[in-house]
Design a protein around this motif. Structure first.
Motif, PDB file in Angstrom:
ATOM      1  N   ASN A 158      11.327  -2.154 -14.659  1.00  0.00           N
ATOM      2  CA  ASN A 158      11.254  -3.610 -14.453  1.00  0.00           C
ATOM      3  C   ASN A 158      12.547  -4.171 -13.858  1.00  0.00           C
ATOM      4  O   ASN A 158      12.524  -4.938 -12.889  1.00  0.00           O
ATOM      5  N   PRO A 164       7.197  -4.808 -11.574  1.00  0.00           N
ATOM      6  CA  PRO A 164       6.794  -5.569 -12.769  1.00  0.00           C
ATOM      7  C   PRO A 164       5.663  -4.898 -13.547  1.00  0.00           C
ATOM      8  O   PRO A 164       4.612  -5.480 -13.791  1.00  0.00           O
ATOM      9  N   SER A 217       5.995  -2.363  -6.481  1.00  0.00           N
ATOM     10  CA  SER A 217       6.983  -3.435  -6.402  1.00  0.00           C
ATOM     11  C   SER A 217       6.722  -4.391  -5.245  1.00  0.00           C
ATOM     12  O   SER A 217       7.537  -5.246  -4.943  1.00  0.00           O
ATOM     13  N   THR A 218       5.578  -4.252  -4.586  1.00  0.00           N
ATOM     14  CA  THR A 218       5.266  -5.142  -3.477  1.00  0.00           C
ATOM     15  C   THR A 218       3.940  -5.848  -3.714  1.00  0.00           C
ATOM     16  O   THR A 218       3.145  -5.469  -4.565  1.00  0.00           O
ATOM     17  N   TYR A 221       0.212  -6.281  -6.365  1.00  0.00           N
ATOM     18  CA  TYR A 221       0.416  -6.144  -7.811  1.00  0.00           C
ATOM     19  C   TYR A 221       1.033  -7.422  -8.364  1.00  0.00           C
ATOM     20  O   TYR A 221       0.597  -7.945  -9.398  1.00  0.00           O
ATOM     21  N   ARG A 222       2.052  -7.923  -7.697  1.00  0.00           N
ATOM     22  CA  ARG A 222       2.707  -9.152  -8.157  1.00  0.00           C
ATOM     23  C   ARG A 222       1.738 -10.328  -8.137  1.00  0.00           C
ATOM     24  O   ARG A 222       1.738 -11.168  -9.046  1.00  0.00           O
ATOM     25  N   GLU A 223       0.912 -10.383  -7.105  1.00  0.00           N
ATOM     26  CA  GLU A 223      -0.044 -11.487  -7.001  1.00  0.00           C
ATOM     27  C   GLU A 223      -1.051 -11.455  -8.151  1.00  0.00           C
ATOM     28  O   GLU A 223      -1.401 -12.503  -8.710  1.00  0.00           O
ATOM     29  N   ARG A 225      -0.589 -10.179 -11.119  1.00  0.00           N
ATOM     30  CA  ARG A 225       0.106 -10.555 -12.352  1.00  0.00           C
ATOM     31  C   ARG A 225       0.302 -12.069 -12.416  1.00  0.00           C
ATOM     32  O   ARG A 225       0.103 -12.686 -13.467  1.00  0.00           O
ATOM     33  N   ALA A 226       0.653 -12.664 -11.296  1.00  0.00           N
ATOM     34  CA  ALA A 226       0.826 -14.121 -11.264  1.00  0.00           C
ATOM     35  C   ALA A 226      -0.489 -14.838 -11.560  1.00  0.00           C
ATOM     36  O   ALA A 226      -0.511 -15.856 -12.262  1.00  0.00           O
TER      37      ALA A 226
END
Length: 386
Positions: A158, A164, A217-218, A221-223, A225-226
């Motif tokens: 992390n 994340p 990390s791109t 995945y982040r979207e 989680r958001a």
């Protein structure tokens, strides 16, 4: 680099997640198992206070003074060292903080080799982290438990690497057992070993690596989680773990359609994990096929993290005679798994390969994995990855 003989070899496995995708960072439930592909680290002493890491999969080594780890990781994913080295160096940094003054950190050379496929959703990163963590814990006399070392690995991923992810991968890699899965409550971090009974049932786990690579990390995945965080906020809960199937009707009325579908995947996936554990205990692994298929459909339609190659793998595996199949891992590529009767492995493999060829996809890498033991020290100086 020193010419000293290795002090020993430590190794840790990759993992397959049987069911429970993207539920980990939502405080939910997962059911992974460690696999028989492993990452090994041979460690030799140094006469200075430097950590040097090298690997069989990147010719560029990295050397960092132990005293410089805090500065190196003042921000995630530092550009001054090769990207791959942020995993082992991040573990060293996180372990020193977790152990505090009890750790007697001193210079070491670490040589890493792995048989865990990179980019296939089998958590090659956690295998590196956990192998390094058990080695440093022993050599630096940190005295951390395997559960604490799993948290060290997550902190490294992390905060040092900047990915994340949740703690599922490290927990499976640390705590795995032969022919068993690890039922993990990602909120309490309580674990329970759940016998799978694959051997007695005559079943194999077939991994279908699509060779479509991904990076946690791109982007996507982040979207996702958001979206989950927005959904939890809209429902007034700390995490989507706090919602049940009965809450979905209200959820549909208080958020946009995309966010709702993301939420629906997490809520139904948590329910599927719990049901899979129940069915394994009551009826055995031959009875979980429909749960695996429902999980894949949810990831394809609601969470939208599948790709055509993964869908083709699942569909062709079922045509070939699999009991059940689903994509595994973070998505956007990687691998699918299929639960296959031992005498149908060749037939399923042929069906998948033919379907990929007919669709114009690259020929997938298809192989079996077996639920195996977690991170440990191997014979000093004598072990290497499978």
């Amino acid at each position: 680099m020193t010419d000293a003989a290795p002090l020993g070899v430590w190794s840790a496995p990759g993992r397959v997640n049987l069911i429970g995708e993207h539920t980990d960072y939502n405080d939910g439930f997962v059911l992974p198992f460690a696999i028989d592909a492993r990452t090994a680290v041979a460690v030799a002493p140094r006469t200075d206070e430097v950590l040097r890491v090298r690997s069989s999969f990147d010719e560029t080594p990295a050397s960092v003074p132990i005293a410089g780890l805090d500065e190196l990781f003042a921000s995630a994913a530092p550009a001054s060292v090769p990207e791959w080295s942020t995993y082992p160096l991040g573990v060293a940094w996180a372990l020193r903080h977790a152990a505090g003054e009890s750790a007697s950190a001193h210079g070491l050379d670490l040589a890493i080799a792995s048989s865990v496929p990179v980019g296939a959703g089998l958590s090659s990163s956690a295998a590196i982290e956990c192998a390094v963590a058990v080695a440093l814990d022993e050599l630096w006399n940190a005295g951390l438990s395997k559960r604490e070392l799993a948290r060290v690995g997550r902190t490294a991923e992390n905060e040092a690497v900047g990915a994340p992810t949740g703690i599922m991968d490290q927990t499976a890699s640390m705590l795995g057992e032969t022919d068993a899965a690890v039922f993990l409550d990602c909120r309490t971090l309580e674990t329970e070993v759940v016998p799978l009974g694959l051997s007695d049932a005559g079943l194999e786990v077939l991994v279908i690596d699509t060779l479509v690579t991904h990076a946690h990390s791109t982007g996507g995945y982040r979207e996702r989680r958001a979206s989950c965080e927005r959904g939890a906020a809209a429902m007034g809960v700390a995490a989507l773990r706090d919602l049940t199937l009965d809450d979905l009707e209200r959820a549909a009325s208080v958020m946009d359609d995309e966010t709702f579908r993301r939420v629906r995947h997490i809520v139904t996936e948590n329910a599927r994990v719990i049901e899979t554990v129940r069915v394994l205990r009551s009826d055995g692994p031959l009875a979980i096929g429909e749960l695996l298929l429902a999980s894949h459909a949810s990831m394809r339609d609601d969470f939208e993290i599948s790709v055509p190659e993964l869908d083709t793998a699942v569909e062709a595996a079922m045509v070939g005679g699999a009991v059940g199949a689903r994509m595994t891992g973070g998505g956007f590529g990687g691998a699918a798994i299929a639960l296959v009767p031992r005498d149908r492995v060749a037939e399923v493999t042929d069906a998948v390969t033919a379907a990929f060829s007919a669709s114009g996809f690259r020929t997938p890498r298809v192989f079996t994995v077996r639920p195996s033991a977690g991170a440990h020290r191997d014979d000093p100086g004598g072990a290497s990855p499978r």
